[in-house]
Design a protein around this motif. Structure first.
Motif, PDB file in Angstrom:
ATOM      1  N   GLN A 104       0.825  -1.200  -0.091  1.00  0.00           N
ATOM      2  CA  GLN A 104      -0.143  -0.061  -0.096  1.00  0.00           C
ATOM      3  C   GLN A 104       0.759   1.191   0.025  1.00  0.00           C
ATOM      4  O   GLN A 104       0.562   2.352  -0.610  1.00  0.00           O
ATOM      5  CB  GLN A 104      -0.944  -0.142   1.309  1.00  0.00           C
ATOM      6  N   LEU A 105       1.929   1.168   0.985  1.00  0.00           N
ATOM      7  CA  LEU A 105       2.649   2.458   1.072  1.00  0.00           C
ATOM      8  C   LEU A 105       3.499   2.499  -0.341  1.00  0.00           C
ATOM      9  O   LEU A 105       3.552   3.711  -0.896  1.00  0.00           O
ATOM     10  CB  LEU A 105       3.695   2.275   2.133  1.00  0.00           C
ATOM     11  N   ARG A 106       3.814   1.633  -0.726  1.00  0.00           N
ATOM     12  CA  ARG A 106       4.681   1.828  -2.101  1.00  0.00           C
ATOM     13  C   ARG A 106       3.972   2.361  -3.345  1.00  0.00           C
ATOM     14  O   ARG A 106       4.440   3.130  -4.200  1.00  0.00           O
ATOM     15  CB  ARG A 106       5.137   0.299  -2.595  1.00  0.00           C
ATOM     16  N   GLY A 140       8.012  -4.116  -1.917  1.00  0.00           N
ATOM     17  CA  GLY A 140       8.395  -2.729  -2.275  1.00  0.00           C
ATOM     18  C   GLY A 140       9.409  -1.794  -1.167  1.00  0.00           C
ATOM     19  O   GLY A 140       9.463  -0.815  -1.427  1.00  0.00           O
ATOM     20  N   ALA A 141       9.607  -2.685   0.045  1.00  0.00           N
ATOM     21  CA  ALA A 141      10.572  -1.989   0.726  1.00  0.00           C
ATOM     22  C   ALA A 141      12.075  -1.869   0.252  1.00  0.00           C
ATOM     23  O   ALA A 141      12.304  -2.500  -0.758  1.00  0.00           O
ATOM     24  CB  ALA A 141      10.640  -2.694   2.258  1.00  0.00           C
ATOM     25  N   ASP A 142      12.827  -0.898   0.839  1.00  0.00           N
ATOM     26  CA  ASP A 142      14.155  -0.507   0.337  1.00  0.00           C
ATOM     27  C   ASP A 142      15.210  -0.485   1.496  1.00  0.00           C
ATOM     28  O   ASP A 142      16.426  -0.510   1.049  1.00  0.00           O
ATOM     29  CB  ASP A 142      14.305   0.642  -0.617  1.00  0.00           C
ATOM     30  N   VAL A 143      14.688  -0.375   2.648  1.00  0.00           N
ATOM     31  CA  VAL A 143      15.738  -0.422   3.941  1.00  0.00           C
ATOM     32  C   VAL A 143      15.529  -1.650   4.835  1.00  0.00           C
ATOM     33  O   VAL A 143      14.141  -1.682   5.203  1.00  0.00           O
ATOM     34  CB  VAL A 143      15.628   0.798   4.607  1.00  0.00           C
ATOM     35  N   LEU A 144      16.367  -2.517   5.242  1.00  0.00           N
ATOM     36  CA  LEU A 144      16.170  -3.526   6.037  1.00  0.00           C
ATOM     37  C   LEU A 144      16.765  -3.049   7.237  1.00  0.00           C
ATOM     38  O   LEU A 144      18.155  -2.910   7.378  1.00  0.00           O
ATOM     39  CB  LEU A 144      16.485  -4.693   5.413  1.00  0.00           C
ATOM     40  N   GLU A 149      15.307 -15.225   5.693  1.00  0.00           N
ATOM     41  CA  GLU A 149      14.444 -15.782   5.097  1.00  0.00           C
ATOM     42  C   GLU A 149      13.309 -14.969   4.618  1.00  0.00           C
ATOM     43  O   GLU A 149      12.622 -15.145   3.379  1.00  0.00           O
ATOM     44  CB  GLU A 149      13.750 -16.798   6.223  1.00  0.00           C
ATOM     45  N   ASN A 150      12.888 -14.093   5.538  1.00  0.00           N
ATOM     46  CA  ASN A 150      11.681 -13.104   5.005  1.00  0.00           C
ATOM     47  C   ASN A 150      12.256 -11.930   4.226  1.00  0.00           C
ATOM     48  O   ASN A 150      11.253 -11.430   3.720  1.00  0.00           O
ATOM     49  CB  ASN A 150      10.645 -12.834   6.253  1.00  0.00           C
ATOM     50  N   ALA A 151      13.462 -11.571   4.154  1.00  0.00           N
ATOM     51  CA  ALA A 151      13.858 -10.378   3.465  1.00  0.00           C
ATOM     52  C   ALA A 151      13.430 -10.246   2.090  1.00  0.00           C
ATOM     53  O   ALA A 151      13.027  -9.273   1.632  1.00  0.00           O
ATOM     54  CB  ALA A 151      15.471 -10.262   3.869  1.00  0.00           C
ATOM     55  N   PRO A 152      13.652 -11.385   1.424  1.00  0.00           N
ATOM     56  CA  PRO A 152      13.089 -11.351  -0.006  1.00  0.00           C
ATOM     57  C   PRO A 152      11.644 -11.084  -0.326  1.00  0.00           C
ATOM     58  O   PRO A 152      11.214 -10.038  -1.138  1.00  0.00           O
ATOM     59  CB  PRO A 152      13.230 -12.993  -0.860  1.00  0.00           C
TER      60      PRO A 152
END
Ligand code: DX5
Ligand code: ZN
Length: 216
Positions: A157-159, A189-193, A180-183
């Motif tokens: 939604q935010l993306r 649509g996130a770009d910072v982990l 495991e969940n990062a992909p």
């Protein structure tokens, strides 16, 4: 490639210097620094003094996540301590727009964090004033919690909101991020982990950071 922001909350505070050296040698982009006041969240962590010490050991971007009430009282102290990005919680700010202006006028990049229960639509009228949204994927206050799956829907939604407005705002995911969940987080649509336990409790933190960096 995503921006990797290890959360120092999970670091060994007896050996902060070597933790900083490890991060400096790694592919980590930002230091994520979690400040807790025991009022907005049910835990107390560290404040500007500790950040100022770490600043001496690092040239990377300092991403300071304030989980505190009345952040306007302390913004200047965090600037002086070395914060590059200063993120405040929407739930902690009665005058959020004023807080954002203050952060920018002090020469920092403003971010807004939202708790798991806060809809991303609450950001609609402030998005064009900020550089980063920190989407909490756990309830703030503690490291080592489990990722809340509905966050993936909120990222999408935010993306969409950001792209429709033609803005360049980082979407940072904070809490329970793993290799495991990062992909799926990045695909949404996130770009910072942000990653605390995943990095610092790993047998090979530098290798884990490199793995996260290549999760996209
Ligand atoms: C939680 C903090 C997080 C935390 C993440 O309130 O904002 O940054 O350190 O820790 P992990 O990655 O261990 O869930
Ligand atoms: Zn955080």
């Amino acid at each position: 490639m995503p921006i990797i922001a290890p959360s120092l909350l999970a670091a060994d505070f007896l050996n902060l210097q070597s933790e900083c050296t490890m991060l400096n040698e790694s592919e980590a982009d930002w230091y994520h620094l979690d400040v807790m006041d025991g009022r907005f969240v049910p835990n107390i962590s560290f404040g500007p003094m500790v950040i100022e010490f770490m600043r001496k050991a690092s040239t990377k971007t300092f991403d300071v996540h304030l989980m505190i009430l009345e952040p306007e009282k302390y913004a200047e102290q965090f600037k002086n301590a070395g914060a590059d990005i200063l993120t405040v919680h929407i739930e902690a700010c009665t005058h959020l727009h004023r807080n954002i202006q203050q952060i920018r006028s002090l020469g920092m990049r403003p971010g807004v964090a939202i708790n798991p229960h806060t809809p991303v639509s609450a950001l609609s009228d402030i998005l064009h004033d900020i550089d980063l949204v920190c989407l909490m994927s756990v309830n703030p206050g503690f490291g080592g919690q489990k990722f809340i799956p509905f966050t993936l829907e909120k990222i999408k939604q935010l993306r969409k909101m950001i792209d429709e407005k033609g803005l360049q705002v980082h979407i940072e995911i904070d809490g329970g991020v793993t290799v495991e969940n990062a992909p799926s987080i990045l695909a949404a649509g996130a770009d910072v982990l942000v990653a605390g336990n995943t990095v610092f409790k790993s047998a090979d933190p530098i290798g884990t950071i490199a793995q996260l960096k290549r999760c996209g």
